[in-house]
Design a protein around this motif. Sequence first.
Motif, PDB file in Angstrom:
ATOM      1  N   TRP A   1      13.906  53.040  32.914  1.00  0.00           N
ATOM      2  CA  TRP A   1      13.491  51.951  32.037  1.00  0.00           C
ATOM      3  C   TRP A   1      12.789  50.854  32.828  1.00  0.00           C
ATOM      4  O   TRP A   1      11.929  50.138  32.287  1.00  0.00           O
ATOM      5  N   GLN A   2      13.142  50.729  34.141  1.00  0.00           N
ATOM      6  CA  GLN A   2      12.443  49.751  34.978  1.00  0.00           C
ATOM      7  C   GLN A   2      10.967  50.104  35.145  1.00  0.00           C
ATOM      8  O   GLN A   2      10.104  49.208  35.189  1.00  0.00           O
ATOM      9  N   ASP A   3      10.671  51.432  35.244  1.00  0.00           N
ATOM     10  CA  ASP A   3       9.268  51.856  35.360  1.00  0.00           C
ATOM     11  C   ASP A   3       8.484  51.457  34.117  1.00  0.00           C
ATOM     12  O   ASP A   3       7.351  50.961  34.211  1.00  0.00           O
ATOM     13  N   ILE A   4       9.101  51.662  32.961  1.00  0.00           N
ATOM     14  CA  ILE A   4       8.419  51.338  31.712  1.00  0.00           C
ATOM     15  C   ILE A   4       8.283  49.826  31.553  1.00  0.00           C
ATOM     16  O   ILE A   4       7.230  49.316  31.157  1.00  0.00           O
ATOM     17  N   ARG A   5       9.329  49.094  31.900  1.00  0.00           N
ATOM     18  CA  ARG A   5       9.277  47.622  31.816  1.00  0.00           C
ATOM     19  C   ARG A   5       8.173  47.067  32.715  1.00  0.00           C
ATOM     20  O   ARG A   5       7.433  46.156  32.300  1.00  0.00           O
ATOM     21  N   LYS A   6       8.032  47.627  33.895  1.00  0.00           N
ATOM     22  CA  LYS A   6       7.003  47.159  34.820  1.00  0.00           C
ATOM     23  C   LYS A   6       5.599  47.380  34.246  1.00  0.00           C
ATOM     24  O   LYS A   6       4.722  46.528  34.385  1.00  0.00           O
ATOM     25  N   VAL A   7       5.410  48.524  33.592  1.00  0.00           N
ATOM     26  CA  VAL A   7       4.102  48.800  32.978  1.00  0.00           C
ATOM     27  C   VAL A   7       3.795  47.754  31.909  1.00  0.00           C
ATOM     28  O   VAL A   7       2.667  47.248  31.819  1.00  0.00           O
ATOM     29  N   ILE A   8       4.805  47.403  31.112  1.00  0.00           N
ATOM     30  CA  ILE A   8       4.599  46.411  30.052  1.00  0.00           C
ATOM     31  C   ILE A   8       4.305  45.033  30.642  1.00  0.00           C
ATOM     32  O   ILE A   8       3.375  44.333  30.205  1.00  0.00           O
ATOM     33  N   VAL A   9       5.090  44.640  31.634  1.00  0.00           N
ATOM     34  CA  VAL A   9       4.902  43.319  32.253  1.00  0.00           C
ATOM     35  C   VAL A   9       3.536  43.233  32.924  1.00  0.00           C
ATOM     36  O   VAL A   9       2.822  42.221  32.804  1.00  0.00           O
ATOM     37  N   ASP A  10       3.154  44.262  33.654  1.00  0.00           N
ATOM     38  CA  ASP A  10       1.836  44.271  34.311  1.00  0.00           C
ATOM     39  C   ASP A  10       0.715  44.204  33.284  1.00  0.00           C
ATOM     40  O   ASP A  10      -0.309  43.532  33.501  1.00  0.00           O
ATOM     41  N   PHE A  11       0.901  44.890  32.160  1.00  0.00           N
ATOM     42  CA  PHE A  11      -0.108  44.857  31.105  1.00  0.00           C
ATOM     43  C   PHE A  11      -0.264  43.442  30.548  1.00  0.00           C
ATOM     44  O   PHE A  11      -1.378  42.948  30.345  1.00  0.00           O
ATOM     45  N   LEU A  12       0.870  42.765  30.309  1.00  0.00           N
ATOM     46  CA  LEU A  12       0.828  41.406  29.782  1.00  0.00           C
ATOM     47  C   LEU A  12       0.218  40.436  30.791  1.00  0.00           C
ATOM     48  O   LEU A  12      -0.527  39.521  30.415  1.00  0.00           O
ATOM     49  N   GLN A  13       0.524  40.643  32.060  1.00  0.00           N
ATOM     50  CA  GLN A  13      -0.057  39.779  33.089  1.00  0.00           C
ATOM     51  C   GLN A  13      -1.575  39.953  33.144  1.00  0.00           C
ATOM     52  O   GLN A  13      -2.323  38.969  33.302  1.00  0.00           O
TER      53      GLN A  13
ATOM     54  N   ASN B   1      -7.013  37.912  31.883  1.00  0.00           N
ATOM     55  CA  ASN B   1      -8.318  38.124  31.273  1.00  0.00           C
ATOM     56  C   ASN B   1      -8.546  37.275  30.029  1.00  0.00           C
ATOM     57  O   ASN B   1      -9.639  37.327  29.451  1.00  0.00           O
ATOM     58  N   ASN B   2      -7.546  36.514  29.615  1.00  0.00           N
ATOM     59  CA  ASN B   2      -7.689  35.679  28.432  1.00  0.00           C
ATOM     60  C   ASN B   2      -8.717  34.576  28.683  1.00  0.00           C
ATOM     61  O   ASN B   2      -8.652  33.857  29.686  1.00  0.00           O
ATOM     62  N   ALA B   3      -9.656  34.441  27.765  1.00  0.00           N
ATOM     63  CA  ALA B   3     -10.748  33.475  27.952  1.00  0.00           C
ATOM     64  C   ALA B   3     -10.229  32.041  28.001  1.00  0.00           C
ATOM     65  O   ALA B   3     -10.686  31.220  28.823  1.00  0.00           O
ATOM     66  N   ASN B   4      -9.278  31.707  27.139  1.00  0.00           N
ATOM     67  CA  ASN B   4      -8.727  30.349  27.136  1.00  0.00           C
ATOM     68  C   ASN B   4      -7.976  30.062  28.435  1.00  0.00           C
ATOM     69  O   ASN B   4      -8.043  28.937  28.971  1.00  0.00           O
TER      70      ASN B   4
ATOM     71  N   LEU C   1       0.122  29.269  27.117  1.00  0.00           N
ATOM     72  CA  LEU C   1      -0.435  30.620  27.183  1.00  0.00           C
ATOM     73  C   LEU C   1       0.485  31.556  27.956  1.00  0.00           C
ATOM     74  O   LEU C   1       0.675  32.706  27.583  1.00  0.00           O
ATOM     75  N   VAL C   2       1.043  31.050  29.035  1.00  0.00           N
ATOM     76  CA  VAL C   2       1.980  31.862  29.823  1.00  0.00           C
ATOM     77  C   VAL C   2       3.194  32.233  28.989  1.00  0.00           C
ATOM     78  O   VAL C   2       3.674  33.377  29.030  1.00  0.00           O
ATOM     79  N   LYS C   3       3.695  31.279  28.200  1.00  0.00           N
ATOM     80  CA  LYS C   3       4.834  31.566  27.340  1.00  0.00           C
ATOM     81  C   LYS C   3       4.472  32.592  26.271  1.00  0.00           C
ATOM     82  O   LYS C   3       5.271  33.452  25.896  1.00  0.00           O
ATOM     83  N   ARG C   4       3.213  32.459  25.792  1.00  0.00           N
ATOM     84  CA  ARG C   4       2.754  33.402  24.761  1.00  0.00           C
ATOM     85  C   ARG C   4       2.745  34.840  25.285  1.00  0.00           C
ATOM     86  O   ARG C   4       3.039  35.763  24.542  1.00  0.00           O
TER      87      ARG C   4
END
Length: 459
Positions: A6-18, A23-26, A56-59
């Motif tokens: 589950w840590q592998d999957i969590r890392k993929v999600i966190v990296d995706f959000l980061q 890349n967020n324009a705002n 934005l970070v909280k979002r």
Amino acid sequence: MEDISWQDIRKVIVDFLQQRLTNNANYKSEVTKLDKAKQANDVSAINESQQKINDLVKRFDFETWMEDAATRRISWITIGSHISRGIHPSSPADDVNYFAQNQPVTSNYVSSATPSTLSINCSGNAAALDIFSLLNQFVKDDLTLLQLIIQNHPAILPALSDDEQKAAVYLANLKKAIFNNFDNPKASELNKQLYWPNSQDTYLSGVDNHYRLLIPLYPSSLCHLVYQKVQTRFSDENKKAREQRRIKGIEHQSYFSFHHLAVVKLGGSNPQGVSQLTCNQGGRNFLLPSMPPKFEKSPFPTITKAQETIFTNSMQYFCRFGFRLLFDMVQAPKNNVEERDNRKDAFAVILSLLLKYARHIQKTMPAGWSRDYSLKFNQKLWLDPKRSNLGGEQDFKQKYDKGEWIVELEKDFAFWIQNALVKKFENIQQQFSDPEFMEWRKELSAAVKASQRKKEGIF
């Protein structure tokens, strides 16, 4: 797959959000403003930019984003391989995910089950397409988060949230979108609909429920694969192979070329409104030519399994120019020299076409084809000589090598000529008797010997 935690999957999600945050324009704009404010030592601007950055970070915080995505925005999209909007871009009907269903083991036709891998598609509100992007992230060994959910991997649940109850809700909502667990599945008047009979015997009866309503959806995943295949014509390797095809002295490589393509544009100026894959294709969908094949009729007469001889009316028509000369010779005033020459010319045409036909059958038909046919045995020996090389055909080979079948073949040929003349000239049919019969046999015998001397392999 068992070594995925589950840590592998969590890392993929966190990296995706980061990555999404970066890349967020705002976010980029506020970071730039913050740097400038720090350089200018503008405390008010620094605090304002920092506050916006914190929001934005909280979002994009893991728990915050997951709760919003998996409880609210997940209902904005549908995930599927067959989409309704491919039929009509304004259709509000449900999509279907073929990959989340039981698939046939074998199939005799091309369908979405034929390719080993297909891209999954998504349609709906563009504001929720980032969820679809997350599901397509690879975790390990070419396995995506979407595939792990479909396979019900045990590490998925704890990876979605630290709160078990929330994680269960998130997973249930994701599965509802992936597995198309519709509470009330819906179609649309914009979809095509077909009534298909359930029973061949009773579909004309007055009993109810003898029809099933079929609503075909657009196989977007399969069409996307076709699109990708067609686009390989623009690859560097394909361009190079095409350019080098005229260069001599080098090894030529194969290349793709698609002719008579048609393009259907879906979604107009907004293909993303149809689906994500349609957007990736710029709305273009290729249609391969579906014209009926062009069959070229063989000039040679066919042999049916029921016929007993090749010397038929069809063969006479095939040799019609020779028979026309032969009929003209019979009708012409008698002159021994001219009659002999004309007869020679007529039989030259007939026999050349007959031997051409025999060569065609011997070369195009597989060895042993005559086993299932009713032809006279002497004609089987002539037209299927390769059969003597097959196992269990010792008797066939012995009779072929003996060569007596050629005598019977001469008789069949002479009888064929005689019947044609008798049918054509009924008023003088008594003239076509035994002496003429022997002459016609001699004509074939001479042709056989000439062919054998030339080693044409027909006899």
